[in-house]
Design an enzyme around this catalytic site. Sequence first.
Site, short mmCIF file in Angstrom:
data_model
loop_
_atom_site.label_atom_id
_atom_site.label_comp_id
_atom_site.label_asym_id
_atom_site.label_seq_id
_atom_site.Cartn_x
_atom_site.Cartn_y
_atom_site.Cartn_z
N SER A 37 0.80 -1.23 0.00
CA SER A 37 0.00 0.00 0.00
C SER A 37 0.84 1.28 0.00
CB SER A 37 -0.96 0.01 1.19
OG SER A 37 -0.24 0.12 2.40
N HIS A 54 1.13 4.42 6.74
CA HIS A 54 0.55 5.27 5.69
C HIS A 54 0.96 6.72 5.89
CE1 HIS A 54 -2.90 2.37 4.35
NE2 HIS A 54 -1.71 1.99 3.93
N ASP A 92 -7.92 6.35 4.50
CA ASP A 92 -8.02 5.21 5.41
C ASP A 92 -9.25 5.18 6.30
OD1 ASP A 92 -5.60 4.43 4.41
OD2 ASP A 92 -4.43 5.02 6.16
#
Length: 173
Positions: A50, A89, A115
């Site tokens: 990701s 992230h 998210d």
Amino acid sequence: MLGIADMQPRQLAAQILNFALVLSTAFMMWKGLSVVSDSPSPIVVVLSGSMEPAFQRGDLLFLWNRGADTQVGEIVVYNVKGKDIPIVHRVVRRYGGGKTPLRLLTKGDNNLADDTELYAAGQSFLNRQEDVIGSVVGFIPFVGYVTILLSEHPWLKQVMLGLMGVMVVLQRE
């Protein structure tokens, strides 16, 4: 080379203590890193794609949690309430700060959406103090693949521990 059965009791005890010393030293180093970085998990492994191209699956990340302020663009590692796998992230938005709690919105570089779907039920943002484990300050590419292999193939853990134990016991002083 002496086998375990051929060792004197004192020699066997010394080897076992040597093995225990290695394990306790590793544990103390981990706890020392935790204290210095102010993070319960100062080193994490990227488990998914990701965050590509910034980080690849298997990269080893070093975290720092001493700064209370987090900027947009900073890469953070956070835990979601009720889940035990940390997520790596990038911060795409921040709200509050100062007298109000700093709230963050994150997104994986390789993901289409933010998210919010990953957060706990009823949570729209991350609380910087409660949810964030730390900010990424460095990494070593692909070193964490060992961790991924050990989690995907549990029998490898037993093989590695067995080999380490045999090596310590059979080591000559």
